[in-house]
Design an enzyme around this catalytic site. Structure first.
Site, PDB file in Angstrom:
ATOM      1  N   LYS A  12       6.823   1.916  -5.175  1.00 14.39           N
ATOM      2  CA  LYS A  12       6.049   3.130  -4.967  1.00 14.39           C
ATOM      3  C   LYS A  12       6.698   4.221  -5.730  1.00 14.39           C
ATOM      4  CE  LYS A  12       3.693   0.929  -0.721  1.00 14.39           C
ATOM      5  NZ  LYS A  12       3.609   1.374   0.647  1.00 14.39           N
ATOM      6  N   TYR A  52      -6.278  -0.543  -1.321  1.00 17.33           N
ATOM      7  CA  TYR A  52      -6.223  -0.466  -0.150  1.00 17.33           C
ATOM      8  C   TYR A  52      -7.195  -0.644   0.790  1.00 17.33           C
ATOM      9  CZ  TYR A  52      -1.103   0.265  -0.094  1.00 17.33           C
ATOM     10  OH  TYR A  52       0.406   0.126  -0.270  1.00 17.33           O
ATOM     11  N   PHE A  60      -4.638   6.939   8.285  1.00 14.86           N
ATOM     12  CA  PHE A  60      -3.790   7.294   6.987  1.00 14.86           C
ATOM     13  C   PHE A  60      -4.415   7.058   5.757  1.00 14.86           C
ATOM     14  CE2 PHE A  60      -2.579   3.279   9.007  1.00 14.86           C
ATOM     15  CZ  PHE A  60      -2.545   2.311   7.923  1.00 14.86           C
ATOM     16  N   ARG A  88       8.385 -10.273   2.196  1.00 12.81           N
ATOM     17  CA  ARG A  88       8.258  -9.607   3.220  1.00 12.81           C
ATOM     18  C   ARG A  88       9.330  -9.194   3.921  1.00 12.81           C
ATOM     19  NH1 ARG A  88       3.500  -6.453   3.830  1.00 12.81           N
ATOM     20  NH2 ARG A  88       4.016  -6.257   6.002  1.00 12.81           N
ATOM     21  N   THR A  94       7.323  -2.206   7.983  1.00 15.47           N
ATOM     22  CA  THR A  94       6.616  -1.035   7.631  1.00 15.47           C
ATOM     23  C   THR A  94       7.189   0.213   7.692  1.00 15.47           C
ATOM     24  OG1 THR A  94       4.542  -2.183   7.756  1.00 15.47           O
ATOM     25  CG2 THR A  94       4.230  -0.099   7.421  1.00 15.47           C
ATOM     26  N   ARG A 105      13.419  -1.625   2.559  1.00 19.33           N
ATOM     27  CA  ARG A 105      12.946  -0.392   3.077  1.00 19.33           C
ATOM     28  C   ARG A 105      14.107   0.245   3.938  1.00 19.33           C
ATOM     29  NH1 ARG A 105       6.933  -2.752   4.427  1.00 19.33           N
ATOM     30  NH2 ARG A 105       5.865  -1.750   2.819  1.00 19.33           N
ATOM     31  N   ASN A 115       7.447   4.358   1.943  1.00 16.70           N
ATOM     32  CA  ASN A 115       8.488   3.245   2.063  1.00 16.70           C
ATOM     33  C   ASN A 115       8.982   2.332   1.215  1.00 16.70           C
ATOM     34  OD1 ASN A 115       6.004   2.160   2.090  1.00 16.70           O
ATOM     35  ND2 ASN A 115       5.841   1.384   4.072  1.00 16.70           N
ATOM     36  N   HIS A 118       5.512  -2.178  -1.752  1.00 14.36           N
ATOM     37  CA  HIS A 118       4.496  -2.785  -1.171  1.00 14.36           C
ATOM     38  C   HIS A 118       4.651  -4.404  -1.363  1.00 14.36           C
ATOM     39  CE1 HIS A 118       0.635  -4.324  -0.573  1.00 14.36           C
ATOM     40  NE2 HIS A 118       0.682  -5.212  -1.596  1.00 14.36           N
ATOM     41  N   GLU A 129      -4.340  -9.487  -5.219  1.00 15.81           N
ATOM     42  CA  GLU A 129      -3.717  -8.418  -5.620  1.00 15.81           C
ATOM     43  C   GLU A 129      -3.041  -8.836  -7.046  1.00 15.81           C
ATOM     44  OE1 GLU A 129      -0.958  -7.307  -2.346  1.00 15.81           O
ATOM     45  OE2 GLU A 129      -2.410  -6.578  -1.198  1.00 15.81           O
TER      46      GLU A 129
END
Ligand code: IDP
Ligand code: MG
Length: 136
Positions: A12, A52, A60, A88, A94, A105, A115, A118, A129
């Site tokens: 990100k 998203y 948010f 993950r 998160t 993270r 964070n 993704h 995706e």
């Protein structure tokens, strides 16, 4: 039995901005992920809104889409056995404050919104995706 999967990973804007691209890629490679495809791009807010859209009703959502489109990102297709869950786990929770030691993270995340990475949350969403960013 092997269960080779592909998943979508994004480095990100907060992490790209801090030049963490290579460090984060090394973490994936050291955990035996193959990076099958990758590109550095900056997306429009409208594209972030599509990506998203499952979060469209969340408070948010607007900030999230502004943020994801705020600077360059690295999108990657990662492959290994059980790649979705493995990624993950490697990413961590998160909220970086809740993430386990040794996760990306925990190491790099600044806040719940910044964070750093993704990762797809299911095999089904991984396909959607990957198509979103790498449809030929
Ligand atoms: P995930 O990235 O761990 O899958 P999701 O619940 O899918 O988490 O949320 C997508 C992204 O939206 C998160 O990575 C985070 O950047 C942001 N986000 C999630 N919950 C919040 C929140 O409560 N406040 C601000 N941003 C949030
Ligand atoms: Mg998610």
């Amino acid at each position: 039995m092997s269960n080779l999967e592909q998943t979508l990973s994004i480095i990100k804007p907060d992490a790209v901005e801090r030049n963490l691209e290579n460090e984060i890629k090394e973490i994936f490679k050291n955990k035996s992920f193959s990076i099958l495809r990758e590109k550095k791009i900056q997306i429009e807010k409208s594209e972030a809104e599509k990506f998203y859209k499952v979060h469209a009703t969340k408070p948010f959502y607007n900030d999230l889409c502004t943020y994801l489109s705020s600077g360059p990102i690295i999108v990657m297709v990662l492959e290994k056995d059980n790649a979705v869950i493995a990624n993950r786990e490697l990413m961590g929770a998160t909220n970086p404050n809740d993430a386990d030691e040794g996760t990306i993270r925990k190491k790099y995340g600044i806040s719940i919104d910044k964070n750093s990475v993704h990762g797809s949350d299911s095999v089904e969403n991984a396909k959607i995706e990957i198509d979103f960013f790498f449809k030929d």
